[in-house]
Motif scaffolding. Structure first.
Motif, PDB file in Angstrom:
ATOM      1  N   MET A  18      -4.842   3.740   4.358  1.00  0.00           N
ATOM      2  CA  MET A  18      -3.859   3.005   5.154  1.00  0.00           C
ATOM      3  C   MET A  18      -4.581   2.052   6.117  1.00  0.00           C
ATOM      4  N   LEU A  19      -5.636   2.572   6.729  1.00  0.00           N
ATOM      5  CA  LEU A  19      -6.421   1.773   7.666  1.00  0.00           C
ATOM      6  C   LEU A  19      -7.043   0.586   6.942  1.00  0.00           C
ATOM      7  N   PHE A  20      -7.508   0.877   5.729  1.00  0.00           N
ATOM      8  CA  PHE A  20      -8.113  -0.175   4.913  1.00  0.00           C
ATOM      9  C   PHE A  20      -7.113  -1.293   4.654  1.00  0.00           C
ATOM     10  N   GLU A  21      -5.866  -0.903   4.301  1.00  0.00           N
ATOM     11  CA  GLU A  21      -4.818  -1.905   4.045  1.00  0.00           C
ATOM     12  C   GLU A  21      -4.523  -2.723   5.295  1.00  0.00           C
ATOM     13  N   GLN A  22      -4.441  -2.017   6.436  1.00  0.00           N
ATOM     14  CA  GLN A  22      -4.152  -2.727   7.678  1.00  0.00           C
ATOM     15  C   GLN A  22      -5.276  -3.701   8.027  1.00  0.00           C
ATOM     16  N   LYS A 196      10.969   7.583  -6.167  1.00  0.00           N
ATOM     17  CA  LYS A 196       9.576   7.670  -5.692  1.00  0.00           C
ATOM     18  C   LYS A 196       9.018   6.349  -5.219  1.00  0.00           C
ATOM     19  N   ILE A 197       9.732   5.246  -5.485  1.00  0.00           N
ATOM     20  CA  ILE A 197       9.092   3.944  -5.238  1.00  0.00           C
ATOM     21  C   ILE A 197       8.766   3.666  -3.772  1.00  0.00           C
ATOM     22  N   PHE A 198       9.441   4.373  -2.849  1.00  0.00           N
ATOM     23  CA  PHE A 198       9.132   4.151  -1.432  1.00  0.00           C
ATOM     24  C   PHE A 198       8.040   5.101  -0.928  1.00  0.00           C
ATOM     25  N   ASN A 199       7.543   5.966  -1.816  1.00  0.00           N
ATOM     26  CA  ASN A 199       6.473   6.879  -1.400  1.00  0.00           C
ATOM     27  C   ASN A 199       5.157   6.122  -1.289  1.00  0.00           C
ATOM     28  N   PRO A 200       4.289   6.550  -0.330  1.00  0.00           N
ATOM     29  CA  PRO A 200       3.001   5.871  -0.228  1.00  0.00           C
ATOM     30  C   PRO A 200       2.179   6.098  -1.498  1.00  0.00           C
ATOM     31  N   LEU A 213       1.580   0.555  -1.741  1.00  0.00           N
ATOM     32  CA  LEU A 213       1.933   0.619  -0.318  1.00  0.00           C
ATOM     33  C   LEU A 213       2.997  -0.401   0.075  1.00  0.00           C
ATOM     34  N   GLY A 214       3.255  -1.352  -0.810  1.00  0.00           N
ATOM     35  CA  GLY A 214       4.175  -2.443  -0.482  1.00  0.00           C
ATOM     36  C   GLY A 214       5.529  -1.956   0.005  1.00  0.00           C
ATOM     37  N   LEU A 215       6.209  -1.180  -0.805  1.00  0.00           N
ATOM     38  CA  LEU A 215       7.558  -0.720  -0.443  1.00  0.00           C
ATOM     39  C   LEU A 215       7.517   0.332   0.658  1.00  0.00           C
ATOM     40  N   TYR A 216       6.483   1.141   0.642  1.00  0.00           N
ATOM     41  CA  TYR A 216       6.351   2.171   1.687  1.00  0.00           C
ATOM     42  C   TYR A 216       6.261   1.517   3.065  1.00  0.00           C
ATOM     43  N   LEU A 217       5.349   0.535   3.193  1.00  0.00           N
ATOM     44  CA  LEU A 217       5.192  -0.135   4.487  1.00  0.00           C
ATOM     45  C   LEU A 217       6.431  -0.951   4.837  1.00  0.00           C
TER      46      LEU A 217
END
Ligand SMILES: Nc1ncnc2c1ncn2[C@@H]1O[C@H](COP(=O)(O)OP(=O)(O)OP(=O)(O)O)[C@@H](O)[C@H]1O
Ligand SMILES: [Mg+2]
Length: 251
Positions: A18-22, A196-200, A213-217
């Motif tokens: 997650m940190l990497f994505e941010q 499941k599509i909103f799961n990280p 991560l697109g839909l999750y974030l």
């Protein structure tokens, strides 16, 4: 015991990702900032050169419709380039501003961001929003969500080789809520995965193409920053995503 350690390791790994994505988002923003800075000067120089050429031709009474047309073209293209840079720069801007803006304008800006790749893939966007819709919130974050949804539709069009790819965008007001709908004709989302599509990290794409991560974030942004909802439904033709936001309280 073993199980507990495993799950802790898993958790910290997820945090890292997650940190990497941010961080990726932040460094993209920095890259855009640099490009914007570097290009501003040459772009304005091109424009002033065009003006000089224009003046000289005028002085010499030189008239040629093709040259005039091409000079105008250079002018409008450089303008387009500097607008694009500004749009991308704003998109990656980290300074969150709570502000009043118009949803219809934000949607137009989001379409503008994906315009290039959409055109290259013959994807049509039917924007059915004809009114101005005022909203108070975080403009850039919401734009991020819209771009994620548009890009997901694009990925589905490409992977499923849809012949006439089309996205319809609309806004309805239903009992003090804006319902922004983004619907595609990419055949929809399978029943087995729709929950499941909103799961990280949930993705059906290859590792190199999707982080999941697109839909999750996006859901996080809509629910946590905007106190709204992000929902999905299948239609006959494809998937419909709904961003549901409270209309501004005028009290
Ligand atoms: N419009 C759509 N049509 C069909 N499937 C979709 C659509 N939008 C999302 N999906 C499915 O939901 C999954 C999760 O989407 P999400 O945006 O969270 O991740 P991703 O697109 O796979 O990767 P990334 O995080 O890089 O965007 C996708 O892999 C895809 O299977
Ligand atoms: Mg995605």
């Amino acid at each position: 015991m073993n199980q507990k350690i495993k799950s802790e390791i898993e958790k910290s790994r997820e945090k890292d990702k997650m940190l990497f994505e941010q961080n990726k988002f932040i460094s993209m923003g920095e890259v855009m900032e640099n490009i914007a800075h570097q290009w501003r000067q040459p772009l304005s120089q091109i424009n002033s050169s065009v003006l000089v050429i224009d003046d000289v031709l005028h002085e010499k009474n030189f008239k040629d419709s093709i040259i005039e047309e091409k000079l105008l073209e250079i002018e409008s293209l450089t303008k387009y380039m500097s607008n694009t840079i500004n749009d991308f720069k704003n998109f990656f801007d980290q300074d969150k501003k709570y502000e009043t803006f118009f949803l219809n304008e934000l949607i137009e800006k989001s379409i503008y961001i994906v315009k290039g790749t959409f055109k290259a893939n013959n994807i049509e966007i039917e924007n059915n929003i004809n009114n101005r819709y005022e909203y108070l919130g975080f403009q850039n974050e919401l734009q991020h969500v819209i771009v994620v949804l548009l890009n997901n539709a694009k990925d589905a069009f490409i992977s499923r080789k849809i012949i006439k790819p089309k996205i319809k965008i609309d806004i309805k007001i239903i009992s003090n809520e804006y319902h922004i709908s983004i619907c595609d004709n990419a055949l929809g989302i399978n029943d087995e995965i729709i929950d499941k599509i909103f799961n990280p990290y949930f993705t059906t794409k290859h590792k190199s193409q999707g982080t999941g991560l697109g839909l999750y974030l996006s859901k996080k942004i809509v629910e946590q920053s905007m106190q709204g909802r992000l929902e999905v439904k299948n239609t006959k033709e494809g998937a419909c995503f709904y961003i549901i936001l409270k209309t501004a309280d005028k009290g």
